[in-house]
Scaffold this motif. Structure first.
Motif, mmCIF file in Angstrom:
data_model
loop_
_atom_site.group_PDB
_atom_site.id
_atom_site.type_symbol
_atom_site.label_atom_id
_atom_site.label_comp_id
_atom_site.label_asym_id
_atom_site.label_seq_id
_atom_site.Cartn_x
_atom_site.Cartn_y
_atom_site.Cartn_z
ATOM 1 N N VAL A 1 -159.343 -92.016 -62.338
ATOM 2 C CA VAL A 1 -159.464 -90.596 -62.022
ATOM 3 C C VAL A 1 -159.978 -89.855 -63.251
ATOM 4 O O VAL A 1 -159.565 -90.149 -64.378
ATOM 5 N N ASN A 2 -160.904 -88.933 -63.044
ATOM 6 C CA ASN A 2 -161.289 -87.995 -64.102
ATOM 7 C C ASN A 2 -160.630 -86.652 -63.819
ATOM 8 O O ASN A 2 -160.764 -86.126 -62.707
ATOM 9 N N PHE A 3 -159.923 -86.106 -64.798
ATOM 10 C CA PHE A 3 -159.315 -84.793 -64.638
ATOM 11 C C PHE A 3 -160.271 -83.735 -65.186
ATOM 12 O O PHE A 3 -160.701 -83.799 -66.345
ATOM 13 N N VAL A 4 -160.619 -82.786 -64.323
ATOM 14 C CA VAL A 4 -161.544 -81.710 -64.666
ATOM 15 C C VAL A 4 -160.778 -80.398 -64.518
ATOM 16 O O VAL A 4 -160.059 -80.201 -63.531
ATOM 17 N N ALA A 5 -160.898 -79.489 -65.493
ATOM 18 C CA ALA A 5 -160.076 -78.286 -65.462
ATOM 19 C C ALA A 5 -160.877 -77.018 -65.716
ATOM 20 O O ALA A 5 -161.944 -77.052 -66.339
ATOM 21 N N ARG A 6 -160.343 -75.913 -65.224
ATOM 22 C CA ARG A 6 -160.899 -74.589 -65.515
ATOM 23 C C ARG A 6 -159.772 -73.573 -65.401
ATOM 24 O O ARG A 6 -158.751 -73.819 -64.757
ATOM 25 N N VAL A 7 -159.972 -72.422 -66.023
ATOM 26 C CA VAL A 7 -159.098 -71.270 -65.788
ATOM 27 C C VAL A 7 -159.859 -70.346 -64.851
ATOM 28 O O VAL A 7 -160.888 -69.793 -65.217
ATOM 29 N N VAL B 1 -160.517 -86.159 -59.852
ATOM 30 C CA VAL B 1 -161.775 -86.567 -59.214
ATOM 31 C C VAL B 1 -161.952 -88.077 -59.367
ATOM 32 O O VAL B 1 -161.809 -88.627 -60.475
ATOM 33 N N ASN B 2 -162.266 -88.732 -58.265
ATOM 34 C CA ASN B 2 -162.554 -90.163 -58.272
ATOM 35 C C ASN B 2 -163.525 -90.474 -59.410
ATOM 36 O O ASN B 2 -164.598 -89.867 -59.513
ATOM 37 N N SER B 3 -163.174 -91.430 -60.274
ATOM 38 C CA SER B 3 -164.001 -91.741 -61.441
ATOM 39 C C SER B 3 -165.367 -92.319 -61.080
ATOM 40 O O SER B 3 -166.253 -92.421 -61.929
ATOM 41 N N LYS B 4 -165.547 -92.703 -59.808
ATOM 42 C CA LYS B 4 -166.851 -93.211 -59.362
ATOM 43 C C LYS B 4 -167.830 -92.085 -59.025
ATOM 44 O O LYS B 4 -169.014 -92.341 -58.823
#
Length: 587
Positions: free
Chosen positions: A310-316, A562-565
């Motif tokens: 999993v890739n963790f993607v973040a925003r405020v 997010v799925n790492s693929k």
């Protein structure tokens, strides 16, 4: 992600930062700005070569079925916007600071001298049925919003700045004179004539014009009064974005497949399915890889942070939760808010004390490791120029809260205080069900208010379901003295659509001469001088904190698993207009 906003350029959030429980009793005056841990997260997935094909599942985290109103002028829920995001593309692309560019489906030109905005749709931008998007498709949304029969809640004082729209709204005119189609209805250009132009008009989400189109050829046979309930809006909507709706399980899921007429070309995925999942189940869904894209519940971050693949993607996000006080009613005949001079919550000291009794900082640090954090004004920090960093907001301070109530004449009579006139004081709070720990969140604050002698009870004796909550709040239902809600904000910071005299979304119904003056100045010709606009924004924030009709509460990091693929997923504003066109599986 879209820059187009719901609810008069804003949308309702089900749970910005709703993970609170009773804890510490110390005073805390720090201005939180979120977790250091979250700050290391990227704004997008790693960029890789992409291949065509494949299907993904997206989680829609809500504890209630989605309403399913897929027409932007009629929708009142950010949840519906999440469902339709794969096809419902904005007309405009933007920079990372939300300035409109000409890279989207339409071009934009502001003529300050002529007081016009010209929007031209690019040739080849087509609805999913193959029809070119034309000028009438740009003009028709204004008819939907301004026609009283449609039931739209997006008609605001900002839109009333368009020449002739007020006459159309009142029924005195059959057309909107300020909307000009120089090449005819089947041309591709709309010229909007304004009474005044404002400095915010070059920013997406400014509220003075609409940033979406409606398929007039498809909707024209539906009377305005039946539009919201029509299958063409609820079941079979059409869009010009990269995907088209191919299957809808009402309130539960939506399946999207490529729009073969999409103007940029074929998107990468064969199918996207977005499905409702309870926030209580979100963590297990992420750990078991049930979804390719799912939002992390901040209170459960520790449980998911080590998930593999999993890739963790973040925003405020541009959003905040808040506590609002009912001090009046909406007058539908006049189209304005009217204050009640005898309102129970009309005393400024009472409102301020309620704010200072809330132990937000400690609770959020304990339960979300700072991924949810207290905010100190009603203008988000992302609007760097306009944000007033000097303000402290309402940090936890029971001593100050008690002093305010004592001085204002709210004397204790046993456990609880009475009103200055000696009558008993019971305050009814409306709050939504939603995120995990939400019941405990609200009970925490009720106990905090009890500590300062205030008898607060839940409206109806329990938390309200999302749709029911907003129905009551919008319609000024009896039994609500204050309410906890949230806004997903426009990308143009002017607060007029939320807090002006003419704003239906001024749910508190407060109207003061000073507030009106400051809001008018923010959007005035004088504010083309940016230094004047900055100064006025900061004055407005200070005034709002002093008056405390609205207590700013929290914002949250939005972390997506997010799925790492997958590649092409991004939270950057400049990527929003092409997001679902670009998302796909890496080679």
């Amino acid at each position: 992600m879209k820059t187009k906003k719901i609810l008069a350029s804003v949308g309702v959030l089900t749970g910005a930062a709703l993970a609170l429980v009773a804890c510490g009793n110390k005073s805390n005056t720090k201005d939180n700005s979120g977790s250091k841990e979250a700050e290391k997260f990227p704004a997008k997935t790693p960029v890789k070569a992409v291949k065509k094909g494949g299907s993904i599942n997206v989680a829609l985290e809500t504890d209630t079925p989605f309403t399913g109103i897929f027409e932007d002028g009629l929708s009142t829920s950010a949840i519906d916007s999440s469902v339709s995001q794969f096809g419902d593309e904005s007309l405009f692309a933007v920079t990372d600071s939300y300035t409109i560019t000409n890279d989207g489906a339409a071009t934009f030109k502001l003529d300050r001298k002529a007081k016009t905005v010209t929007i031209t749709v690019k040739k080849g931008v087509k609805w999913s049925d193959g029809k070119q998007v034309v000028a009438k498709d740009l003009e028709y949304p204004y008819e939907v919003v301004a026609n009283k029969d449609s039931g739209s809640q997006r008609y605001t004082g900002a839109l009333a700045n368009i020449e002739g729209i007020a006459e159309y709204h009142s029924g005195k005119a059959k057309t909107i004179s300020g909307l000009e189609m120089p090449d005819g209805e089947n041309g591709r250009t709309l010229v909007i004539h304004f009474k005044k132009v404002t400095p915010g008009m070059t920013q997406s989400g400014n509220g003075y014009f609409l940033e979406y189109a409606d398929p007039y050829h498809y909707l024209k046979d539906v009377p305005f009064s039946k539009l919201q309930s029509s299958d063409k809006v609820r079941k079979n909507p059409i869009f010009f974005g990269p995907y088209k709706l191919s299957k809808l399980v009402r309130g539960q899921s939506a399946t999207w497949t490529p729009n073969k007429y999409y103007w940029r070309g074929q998107p990468n995925l064969d199918k996207i399915t977005i499905s409702v999942v309870s926030p209580n189940s979100a963590t297990q869904a992420i750990k078991s890889h049930k979804f390719d894209i799912a939002e992390v519940v901040n209170a459960q971050w520790k449980q998911v942070k080590n998930t593999k693949n999993v890739n963790f993607v973040a925003r405020v996000p541009l959003s905040y939760s808040y506590l609002g006080f009912k001090v009046g009613k909406w007058d539908s005949k006049k189209g304005e808010n009217v204050m009640d001079p005898n309102s129970k919550m009309g005393n400024k000291a009472l409102r301020q004390a309620i704010g200072y009794a809330m132990n937000i900082d400690q609770v959020q640090e304990h339960y979300t490791q700072g991924l949810t954090f207290r905010v100190n004004t009603l203008i988000p920090k992302q609007f760097t120029k306009y944000y007033n960093s000097d303000l402290k907001g309402f940090p936890y301070n029971l001593k100050k809260a008690n002093e305010l109530l004592d001085k204002a004449g709210y004397k204790k009579k046993g456990t609880y205080r009475v009103q200055p006139n000696g009558k008993p004081l019971t305050i009814y709070l409306a709050a939504m069900s939603g995120r995990v720990n939400q019941e405990a969140i609200v009970q925490n604050y009720i106990q905090q208010w009890k500590k300062i002698g205030l008898n607060v009870k839940l409206t109806g004796g329990r938390l309200s379901e999302f749709n029911s909550f907003y129905d009551k709040v919008q319609n000024d239902a009896k039994g609500i003295d204050m309410f906890m809600a949230a806004w997903s904000l426009s990308s143009e910071p002017s607060p007029a659509d939320l807090y002006s005299k003419e704003a239906p979304f001024n749910f508190e119904r407060f109207v003061t001469a000073e507030n009106t003056k400051l809001l008018n100045d923010i959007d005035s010709d004088k504010s083309f001088d940016n230094s004047f606009r900055v100064k006025t924004f900061k004055e407005w924030q200070k005034y709002m904190n002093d008056q405390a009709y609205v207590i700013p509460m929290t914002n949250s990091y939005e972390i997506s698993a997010v799925n790492s693929k997958l590649t092409g997923y991004s939270t950057k504003p400049s990527d929003s207009n092409q997001l679902w066109y670009k998302v796909g599986f890496a080679k």
